[in-house]
Design a protein around this motif. Structure first.
Motif, PDB file in Angstrom:
ATOM      1  N   MET A  82      19.998 -14.167 -85.122  1.00 55.48           N
ATOM      2  CA  MET A  82      18.775 -13.461 -83.917  1.00 55.48           C
ATOM      3  C   MET A  82      17.336 -13.906 -84.131  1.00 55.48           C
ATOM      4  N   ILE A  83      16.783 -13.811 -82.840  1.00 55.27           N
ATOM      5  CA  ILE A  83      15.852 -14.604 -83.076  1.00 55.27           C
ATOM      6  C   ILE A  83      14.731 -14.245 -82.771  1.00 55.27           C
ATOM      7  N   TRP A  84      13.560 -14.212 -82.928  1.00 53.31           N
ATOM      8  CA  TRP A  84      12.262 -13.642 -83.102  1.00 53.31           C
ATOM      9  C   TRP A  84      11.150 -14.757 -82.281  1.00 53.31           C
ATOM     10  N   SER A  85      10.663 -13.922 -81.227  1.00 56.10           N
ATOM     11  CA  SER A  85       9.261 -14.730 -80.651  1.00 56.10           C
ATOM     12  C   SER A  85       8.107 -14.349 -81.509  1.00 56.10           C
ATOM     13  N   GLY A  86       7.430 -13.797 -81.641  1.00 57.53           N
ATOM     14  CA  GLY A  86       6.655 -12.792 -82.464  1.00 57.53           C
ATOM     15  C   GLY A  86       6.980 -12.956 -84.152  1.00 57.53           C
ATOM     16  N   GLU A  87       6.366 -12.638 -84.596  1.00 54.06           N
ATOM     17  CA  GLU A  87       6.382 -12.720 -86.433  1.00 54.06           C
ATOM     18  C   GLU A  87       5.577 -11.461 -86.971  1.00 54.06           C
ATOM     19  N   ILE A  88       5.378 -11.076 -88.230  1.00 55.20           N
ATOM     20  CA  ILE A  88       4.117 -10.376 -88.599  1.00 55.20           C
ATOM     21  C   ILE A  88       3.508 -11.178 -89.144  1.00 55.20           C
ATOM     22  N   GLY A  89       2.248 -10.532 -88.998  1.00 54.39           N
ATOM     23  CA  GLY A  89       0.884 -11.250 -88.984  1.00 54.39           C
ATOM     24  C   GLY A  89       0.176 -10.644 -90.050  1.00 54.39           C
ATOM     25  N   SER A  90      -1.786 -10.707 -89.993  1.00 50.08           N
ATOM     26  CA  SER A  90      -2.622 -10.108 -91.058  1.00 50.08           C
ATOM     27  C   SER A  90      -2.608  -8.297 -90.503  1.00 50.08           C
ATOM     28  N   LEU A  91      -2.241  -8.998 -89.015  1.00 48.87           N
ATOM     29  CA  LEU A  91      -2.920  -7.306 -88.150  1.00 48.87           C
ATOM     30  C   LEU A  91      -1.519  -6.592 -88.158  1.00 48.87           C
ATOM     31  N   GLU A  92      -0.322  -7.151 -87.719  1.00 45.65           N
ATOM     32  CA  GLU A  92       0.860  -5.588 -88.409  1.00 45.65           C
ATOM     33  C   GLU A  92       0.988  -5.076 -89.528  1.00 45.65           C
ATOM     34  N   LEU A  93       0.919  -6.244 -90.121  1.00 49.52           N
ATOM     35  CA  LEU A  93       0.769  -5.491 -91.459  1.00 49.52           C
ATOM     36  C   LEU A  93       0.126  -4.696 -92.377  1.00 49.52           C
ATOM     37  N   PHE A  94      -1.061  -4.900 -90.998  1.00 48.49           N
ATOM     38  CA  PHE A  94      -2.452  -3.568 -91.571  1.00 48.49           C
ATOM     39  C   PHE A  94      -2.178  -2.720 -91.360  1.00 48.49           C
ATOM     40  N   PHE A  95      -1.239  -2.638 -90.009  1.00 49.97           N
ATOM     41  CA  PHE A  95      -1.167  -1.214 -89.168  1.00 49.97           C
ATOM     42  C   PHE A  95       0.045  -1.054 -90.292  1.00 49.97           C
ATOM     43  N   ALA A 147      11.778   6.094 -88.729  1.00 49.12           N
ATOM     44  CA  ALA A 147      12.271   5.089 -87.815  1.00 49.12           C
ATOM     45  C   ALA A 147      11.797   4.918 -86.420  1.00 49.12           C
ATOM     46  N   TYR A 148      10.842   5.633 -85.847  1.00 49.74           N
ATOM     47  CA  TYR A 148      11.141   5.073 -84.388  1.00 49.74           C
ATOM     48  C   TYR A 148       9.472   4.152 -84.329  1.00 49.74           C
ATOM     49  N   PHE A 149       8.795   4.151 -85.552  1.00 52.41           N
ATOM     50  CA  PHE A 149       7.944   3.329 -86.360  1.00 52.41           C
ATOM     51  C   PHE A 149       8.486   1.751 -86.442  1.00 52.41           C
ATOM     52  N   ALA A 150       8.994   2.009 -87.160  1.00 53.43           N
ATOM     53  CA  ALA A 150      10.118   0.328 -87.745  1.00 53.43           C
ATOM     54  C   ALA A 150      10.254  -0.413 -86.160  1.00 53.43           C
ATOM     55  N   LEU A 151      11.415   1.099 -85.065  1.00 52.87           N
ATOM     56  CA  LEU A 151      11.252   0.457 -83.667  1.00 52.87           C
ATOM     57  C   LEU A 151      10.887   0.057 -83.236  1.00 52.87           C
ATOM     58  N   PHE A 152       9.589   0.557 -83.326  1.00 56.65           N
ATOM     59  CA  PHE A 152       8.207  -0.358 -82.472  1.00 56.65           C
ATOM     60  C   PHE A 152       8.025  -1.267 -83.294  1.00 56.65           C
ATOM     61  N   ILE A 153       7.582  -1.919 -84.053  1.00 62.64           N
ATOM     62  CA  ILE A 153       7.695  -3.538 -84.747  1.00 62.64           C
ATOM     63  C   ILE A 153       8.650  -3.834 -84.351  1.00 62.64           C
ATOM     64  N   VAL A 154       9.448  -3.558 -84.491  1.00 67.13           N
ATOM     65  CA  VAL A 154      11.022  -4.786 -84.054  1.00 67.13           C
ATOM     66  C   VAL A 154      10.655  -4.892 -82.746  1.00 67.13           C
ATOM     67  N   ALA A 155      10.656  -4.283 -82.116  1.00 71.76           N
ATOM     68  CA  ALA A 155      10.331  -3.560 -80.425  1.00 71.76           C
ATOM     69  C   ALA A 155       9.157  -4.629 -80.440  1.00 71.76           C
ATOM     70  N   LEU A 156       8.333  -5.423 -81.117  1.00 69.71           N
ATOM     71  CA  LEU A 156       6.746  -6.132 -81.310  1.00 69.71           C
ATOM     72  C   LEU A 156       7.348  -7.186 -81.315  1.00 69.71           C
ATOM     73  N   LEU A 157       8.367  -8.179 -82.282  1.00 68.66           N
ATOM     74  CA  LEU A 157       8.538  -8.760 -82.386  1.00 68.66           C
ATOM     75  C   LEU A 157       9.308  -9.672 -81.594  1.00 68.66           C
ATOM     76  N   GLY A 158       9.925  -8.981 -80.684  1.00 66.51           N
ATOM     77  CA  GLY A 158      11.275 -10.071 -79.931  1.00 66.51           C
ATOM     78  C   GLY A 158      11.863 -10.366 -79.824  1.00 66.51           C
ATOM     79  N   PRO A 159      12.703  -9.498 -80.799  1.00 64.37           N
ATOM     80  CA  PRO A 159      14.184  -9.841 -80.898  1.00 64.37           C
ATOM     81  C   PRO A 159      15.082 -10.232 -79.978  1.00 64.37           C
ATOM     82  N   SER A 160      15.414 -11.463 -79.804  1.00 59.91           N
ATOM     83  CA  SER A 160      16.550 -12.211 -79.204  1.00 59.91           C
ATOM     84  C   SER A 160      17.970 -12.192 -79.746  1.00 59.91           C
ATOM     85  N   PHE A 161      18.488 -12.229 -79.427  1.00 58.05           N
ATOM     86  CA  PHE A 161      20.413 -12.287 -79.613  1.00 58.05           C
ATOM     87  C   PHE A 161      20.718 -12.101 -78.256  1.00 58.05           C
TER      88      PHE A 161
END
Length: 322
Positions: A1-14, A52-66
Protein backbone atom coordinates in the motif's frame (compact mmCIF):
# COMPACT_ATOMS: atom_id res chain seq x y z
CA UNK A 1 0.00 0.00 0.00
CA UNK A 2 1.24 3.46 -0.88
CA UNK A 3 0.36 6.55 1.15
CA UNK A 4 0.02 9.96 -0.46
CA UNK A 5 0.35 11.68 2.90
CA UNK A 6 1.98 11.03 6.25
CA UNK A 7 1.24 11.63 9.90
CA UNK A 8 2.77 14.97 10.77
CA UNK A 9 2.87 16.95 13.97
CA UNK A 10 -0.61 18.42 13.40
CA UNK A 11 -2.22 15.03 12.81
CA UNK A 12 -0.40 13.55 15.80
CA UNK A 13 -1.59 16.45 17.97
CA UNK A 14 -5.25 15.79 17.10
CA UNK A 15 -4.87 12.04 17.68
CA UNK A 16 -3.42 12.61 21.13
CA UNK A 17 -6.07 15.24 21.89
CA UNK A 18 -8.83 12.81 20.87
CA UNK A 19 -7.30 10.06 23.02
CA UNK A 20 -6.98 12.33 26.05
CA UNK A 21 -10.56 13.63 25.99
CA UNK A 22 -12.01 10.22 25.18
CA UNK A 23 -10.21 8.59 28.11
CA UNK A 24 -11.59 11.36 30.31
CA UNK A 25 -15.05 10.73 28.84
CA UNK A 26 -14.78 6.97 29.58
CA UNK A 27 -13.72 7.67 33.16
CA UNK A 28 -16.72 9.97 33.76
CA UNK A 29 -19.10 7.47 32.13
CA UNK A 30 -17.92 4.59 34.31
CA UNK A 31 -18.17 6.71 37.45
CA UNK A 32 -21.71 7.82 36.55
CA UNK A 33 -22.79 4.23 35.88
CA UNK A 34 -21.48 3.09 39.27
CA UNK A 35 -23.24 5.98 40.97
CA UNK A 36 -26.52 4.89 39.36
CA UNK A 37 -25.94 1.26 40.22
CA UNK A 38 -26.06 0.13 36.58
CA UNK A 39 -23.66 -1.74 34.33
CA UNK A 40 -21.26 0.21 32.21
CA UNK A 41 -20.06 -2.61 29.94
CA UNK A 42 -22.39 -1.79 27.03
CA UNK A 43 -20.94 1.66 26.72
CA UNK A 44 -17.69 0.12 25.52
CA UNK A 45 -19.43 -0.90 22.28
CA UNK A 46 -19.84 2.77 21.51
CA UNK A 47 -16.24 3.44 22.52
CA UNK A 48 -14.98 0.83 20.06
CA UNK A 49 -17.33 2.16 17.35
CA UNK A 50 -16.20 5.75 17.73
CA UNK A 51 -12.54 4.82 17.91
CA UNK A 52 -13.01 2.82 14.69
CA UNK A 53 -14.47 5.64 12.61
CA UNK A 54 -11.95 8.11 13.99
CA UNK A 55 -9.17 5.76 12.85
CA UNK A 56 -10.86 5.41 9.45
CA UNK A 57 -10.90 9.19 9.08
CA UNK A 58 -7.15 9.29 9.77
CA UNK A 59 -6.51 6.54 7.20
CA UNK A 60 -8.62 8.34 4.58
CA UNK A 61 -6.74 11.58 5.29
CA UNK A 62 -3.43 9.82 4.59
CA UNK A 63 -4.65 8.81 1.11
CA UNK A 64 -4.03 5.04 0.83
CA UNK A 65 -3.29 3.80 -2.70
CA UNK A 66 -3.42 0.11 -3.52
CA UNK A 67 -4.21 -2.11 -6.43
CA UNK A 68 -2.58 -1.79 -9.83
CA UNK A 69 -4.05 -0.37 -13.00
CA UNK A 70 -2.64 0.78 -16.32
CA UNK A 71 -2.96 4.27 -17.72
CA UNK A 72 -2.10 5.47 -21.20
CA UNK A 73 -0.03 8.66 -21.22
CA UNK A 74 -0.17 10.56 -24.50
CA UNK A 75 2.17 13.33 -25.61
CA UNK A 76 0.25 15.75 -27.82
CA UNK A 77 1.50 19.01 -29.28
CA UNK A 78 2.13 21.21 -32.30
CA UNK A 79 5.19 22.18 -34.29
CA UNK A 80 5.42 25.93 -34.84
CA UNK A 81 8.09 27.63 -36.95
CA UNK A 82 8.22 31.42 -36.66
CA UNK A 83 9.94 33.34 -39.48
CA UNK A 84 10.93 36.89 -38.48
CA UNK A 85 11.86 39.66 -40.90
CA UNK A 86 15.11 41.31 -39.76
CA UNK A 87 15.46 43.84 -42.57
CA UNK A 88 16.47 47.38 -41.52
CA UNK A 89 12.89 48.61 -41.79
CA UNK A 90 12.11 46.64 -38.60
CA UNK A 91 14.04 49.38 -36.76
CA UNK A 92 11.32 51.89 -37.62
CA UNK A 93 9.71 53.32 -34.49
CA UNK A 94 6.12 53.92 -35.59
CA UNK A 95 5.37 50.97 -33.26
CA UNK A 96 7.28 51.97 -30.08
CA UNK A 97 9.94 51.40 -29.07
CA UNK A 98 10.63 49.85 -32.49
CA UNK A 99 8.85 47.29 -34.63
CA UNK A 100 11.45 44.66 -33.84
CA UNK A 101 11.43 45.26 -30.09
CA UNK A 102 7.64 45.06 -30.09
CA UNK A 103 7.76 41.79 -32.00
CA UNK A 104 10.33 40.37 -29.57
CA UNK A 105 8.00 41.14 -26.67
CA UNK A 106 5.03 39.53 -28.44
CA UNK A 107 7.09 36.46 -29.38
CA UNK A 108 7.71 35.78 -25.70
CA UNK A 109 3.96 35.89 -25.16
CA UNK A 110 3.48 33.35 -27.96
CA UNK A 111 6.16 31.09 -26.47
CA UNK A 112 4.43 31.27 -23.09
CA UNK A 113 1.05 30.47 -24.65
CA UNK A 114 2.38 27.30 -26.32
CA UNK A 115 4.71 26.03 -23.61
CA UNK A 116 3.87 22.37 -24.35
CA UNK A 117 4.58 22.69 -28.09
CA UNK A 118 7.80 22.71 -30.07
CA UNK A 119 8.74 26.10 -31.48
CA UNK A 120 11.55 27.09 -33.84
CA UNK A 121 12.84 30.45 -35.13
CA UNK A 122 13.94 31.48 -38.61
CA UNK A 123 15.37 34.94 -39.30
CA UNK A 124 15.41 36.41 -42.78
CA UNK A 125 15.67 39.38 -45.10
CA UNK A 126 16.46 38.26 -48.66
CA UNK A 127 18.13 35.15 -47.19
CA UNK A 128 16.98 32.86 -44.38
CA UNK A 129 18.80 31.28 -41.44
CA UNK A 130 17.66 28.97 -38.64
CA UNK A 131 18.07 30.89 -35.41
CA UNK A 132 16.66 28.08 -33.26
CA UNK A 133 15.50 24.60 -34.36
CA UNK A 134 12.25 23.13 -33.09
CA UNK A 135 12.60 22.80 -29.33
CA UNK A 136 10.68 22.37 -26.09
CA UNK A 137 13.31 24.43 -24.25
CA UNK A 138 11.49 27.72 -23.76
CA UNK A 139 14.34 29.29 -21.79
CA UNK A 140 16.72 28.80 -24.72
CA UNK A 141 14.05 30.01 -27.12
CA UNK A 142 13.53 33.23 -25.17
CA UNK A 143 17.28 33.77 -25.14
CA UNK A 144 17.41 33.48 -28.93
CA UNK A 145 14.48 35.91 -29.21
CA UNK A 146 16.27 38.43 -27.02
CA UNK A 147 19.35 38.37 -29.28
CA UNK A 148 17.41 39.12 -32.49
CA UNK A 149 18.64 42.25 -34.28
CA UNK A 150 18.86 43.53 -37.85
CA UNK A 151 22.64 43.04 -37.99
CA UNK A 152 22.27 39.26 -38.00
CA UNK A 153 21.24 39.05 -41.68
CA UNK A 154 22.22 40.82 -44.92
CA UNK A 155 19.99 43.81 -45.60
CA UNK A 156 19.51 43.81 -49.35
CA UNK A 157 15.72 43.53 -49.58
CA UNK A 158 12.91 41.28 -48.38
CA UNK A 159 12.12 37.87 -49.87
CA UNK A 160 9.46 35.64 -48.29
CA UNK A 161 10.50 32.63 -50.39
CA UNK A 162 13.64 31.50 -48.50
CA UNK A 163 12.15 31.49 -44.97
CA UNK A 164 8.98 29.74 -46.15
CA UNK A 165 11.01 27.11 -48.03
CA UNK A 166 13.28 26.56 -45.03
CA UNK A 167 10.35 26.27 -42.62
CA UNK A 168 8.58 23.88 -45.00
CA UNK A 169 11.65 21.64 -45.30
CA UNK A 170 12.39 21.58 -41.58
CA UNK A 171 8.84 21.00 -40.48
CA UNK A 172 8.13 18.34 -43.13
CA UNK A 173 11.29 16.30 -42.45
CA UNK A 174 10.46 15.80 -38.78
CA UNK A 175 10.13 12.11 -37.91
CA UNK A 176 9.08 12.31 -34.24
CA UNK A 177 5.33 12.18 -34.73
CA UNK A 178 3.52 8.84 -34.72
CA UNK A 179 0.35 9.84 -36.59
CA UNK A 180 -0.37 11.45 -39.91
CA UNK A 181 -2.49 14.19 -38.42
CA UNK A 182 -1.30 17.63 -39.48
CA UNK A 183 -0.65 20.17 -36.75
CA UNK A 184 2.33 21.94 -38.27
CA UNK A 185 2.23 25.73 -38.33
CA UNK A 186 4.30 28.50 -39.89
CA UNK A 187 4.04 32.11 -38.73
CA UNK A 188 5.56 34.72 -41.08
CA UNK A 189 6.22 38.14 -39.52
CA UNK A 190 7.18 41.16 -41.62
CA UNK A 191 6.45 44.83 -42.30
CA UNK A 192 7.08 45.07 -45.99
CA UNK A 193 6.56 43.95 -49.51
CA UNK A 194 7.80 40.64 -50.87
CA UNK A 195 10.35 41.08 -53.65
CA UNK A 196 10.93 37.36 -54.24
CA UNK A 197 9.97 35.38 -57.32
CA UNK A 198 9.34 31.92 -55.84
CA UNK A 199 6.98 32.78 -53.00
CA UNK A 200 3.83 31.77 -54.87
CA UNK A 201 5.08 28.28 -55.73
CA UNK A 202 6.29 27.66 -52.18
CA UNK A 203 2.94 28.85 -50.81
CA UNK A 204 1.21 26.38 -53.11
CA UNK A 205 3.34 23.53 -51.73
CA UNK A 206 2.53 24.60 -48.17
CA UNK A 207 -1.17 24.50 -49.04
CA UNK A 208 -0.84 21.03 -50.61
CA UNK A 209 1.02 19.69 -47.57
CA UNK A 210 -1.79 20.83 -45.29
CA UNK A 211 0.51 23.02 -43.21
CA UNK A 212 -1.12 26.04 -41.61
CA UNK A 213 0.40 29.41 -42.54
CA UNK A 214 -0.40 32.61 -40.68
CA UNK A 215 1.07 36.03 -41.44
CA UNK A 216 1.57 38.92 -39.04
CA UNK A 217 2.17 42.44 -40.30
CA UNK A 218 3.64 45.14 -38.08
CA UNK A 219 3.79 48.90 -38.71
CA UNK A 220 1.48 51.78 -39.60
CA UNK A 221 0.25 53.31 -42.83
CA UNK A 222 1.90 56.61 -41.83
CA UNK A 223 5.22 54.88 -41.23
CA UNK A 224 8.35 56.40 -39.71
CA UNK A 225 12.03 56.95 -40.36
CA UNK A 226 14.48 54.07 -39.92
CA UNK A 227 17.13 54.39 -37.24
CA UNK A 228 20.59 53.00 -38.04
CA UNK A 229 23.94 53.16 -36.28
CA UNK A 230 24.82 56.22 -38.37
CA UNK A 231 21.54 58.03 -37.88
CA UNK A 232 18.42 57.86 -40.04
CA UNK A 233 18.58 55.76 -43.19
CA UNK A 234 18.68 57.80 -46.39
CA UNK A 235 18.00 57.02 -50.04
CA UNK A 236 20.29 57.73 -52.99
CA UNK A 237 19.10 61.33 -53.11
CA UNK A 238 20.05 61.91 -49.49
CA UNK A 239 16.43 62.00 -48.30
CA UNK A 240 15.29 60.23 -45.14
CA UNK A 241 13.65 56.89 -45.90
CA UNK A 242 10.17 56.50 -44.46
CA UNK A 243 9.07 52.89 -43.97
CA UNK A 244 5.35 52.11 -44.07
CA UNK A 245 3.53 48.87 -43.46
CA UNK A 246 2.76 47.16 -46.78
CA UNK A 247 0.41 44.27 -45.95
CA UNK A 248 -0.51 43.34 -49.54
CA UNK A 249 2.01 40.49 -49.90
CA UNK A 250 1.29 39.12 -46.43
CA UNK A 251 -2.45 39.08 -47.08
CA UNK A 252 -1.92 37.44 -50.46
CA UNK A 253 0.14 34.59 -49.03
CA UNK A 254 -2.33 34.02 -46.20
CA UNK A 255 -5.20 33.88 -48.68
CA UNK A 256 -3.33 31.52 -51.03
CA UNK A 257 -2.71 28.98 -48.22
CA UNK A 258 -6.16 29.22 -46.57
CA UNK A 259 -4.48 30.91 -43.63
CA UNK A 260 -5.18 34.21 -41.90
CA UNK A 261 -3.55 37.61 -41.79
CA UNK A 262 -3.06 39.44 -38.48
CA UNK A 263 -1.70 42.89 -37.78
CA UNK A 264 -0.03 45.07 -35.19
CA UNK A 265 -0.47 48.78 -35.87
CA UNK A 266 -1.01 51.96 -33.91
CA UNK A 267 -4.57 51.07 -32.90
CA UNK A 268 -4.78 47.26 -32.84
CA UNK A 269 -2.80 44.24 -31.77
CA UNK A 270 -3.97 40.91 -33.16
CA UNK A 271 -1.44 38.72 -31.35
CA UNK A 272 -4.09 37.46 -28.93
CA UNK A 273 -6.29 36.53 -31.91
CA UNK A 274 -3.34 34.73 -33.48
CA UNK A 275 -2.73 32.78 -30.26
CA UNK A 276 -6.41 31.81 -30.02
CA UNK A 277 -6.50 30.72 -33.67
CA UNK A 278 -3.46 28.49 -33.25
CA UNK A 279 -4.81 27.20 -29.94
CA UNK A 280 -7.94 25.94 -31.73
CA UNK A 281 -5.81 23.68 -33.93
CA UNK A 282 -5.76 20.11 -32.66
CA UNK A 283 -2.39 18.87 -31.47
CA UNK A 284 -0.60 15.88 -32.95
CA UNK A 285 0.11 12.63 -31.12
CA UNK A 286 3.88 12.39 -30.70
CA UNK A 287 4.25 9.51 -28.28
CA UNK A 288 2.10 7.10 -26.30
CA UNK A 289 3.17 5.14 -23.24
CA UNK A 290 1.38 2.74 -20.88
CA UNK A 291 2.23 3.12 -17.21
CA UNK A 292 1.32 1.09 -14.12
CA UNK A 293 -0.37 3.36 -11.60
CA UNK A 294 -1.93 2.97 -8.15
CA UNK A 295 -5.21 4.70 -7.42
CA UNK A 296 -5.97 6.62 -4.23
CA UNK A 297 -8.74 4.64 -2.50
CA UNK A 298 -9.41 7.04 0.37
CA UNK A 299 -13.13 7.05 -0.39
CA UNK A 300 -13.49 3.43 0.77
CA UNK A 301 -12.33 4.34 4.26
CA UNK A 302 -14.27 7.60 4.29
CA UNK A 303 -17.50 5.84 3.28
CA UNK A 304 -17.06 3.21 5.99
CA UNK A 305 -16.38 5.93 8.58
CA UNK A 306 -19.57 7.77 7.61
CA UNK A 307 -21.52 4.51 7.87
CA UNK A 308 -20.19 3.94 11.39
CA UNK A 309 -21.16 7.50 12.34
CA UNK A 310 -24.71 6.75 11.17
CA UNK A 311 -24.77 3.56 13.26
CA UNK A 312 -23.41 5.48 16.24
CA UNK A 313 -26.27 7.98 15.96
CA UNK A 314 -28.87 5.26 15.43
CA UNK A 315 -27.89 2.91 18.26
CA UNK A 316 -29.13 3.95 21.69
CA UNK A 317 -27.83 2.50 24.96
CA UNK A 318 -30.38 2.50 27.72
CA UNK A 319 -28.03 2.13 30.62
CA UNK A 320 -26.11 5.33 30.10
CA UNK A 321 -26.73 8.03 27.51
CA UNK A 322 -23.60 8.74 25.51
Amino acid sequence: MIWSGEIGSLELFFILLFGFFYILYIFRTVRAARALGTTHRRVFYKIVLRAAYFALFIVALLGPSFGESTKEIKSIGKDIFIAIDLSESMNAFDIPPTRLEKIKFELKEIVEAFSSDRIGLIMFSNEAYVQCPLTYDKSALNLFIETLNTNLVPNTGTDFGPPLKMALDKISDDKETVTRQKSKIIILISDGEDFGDNTASIAKTIEEEGIKLFTLGIGTSQGSKIMTQRGFKKNRDGQDVVSKLNPVSLKKIASATSGKYFEINGSQNDVEKLINTIGDIEGELRDSKTMDVSANKYYYFLSLALLLIFLDAAIKIRTVNV
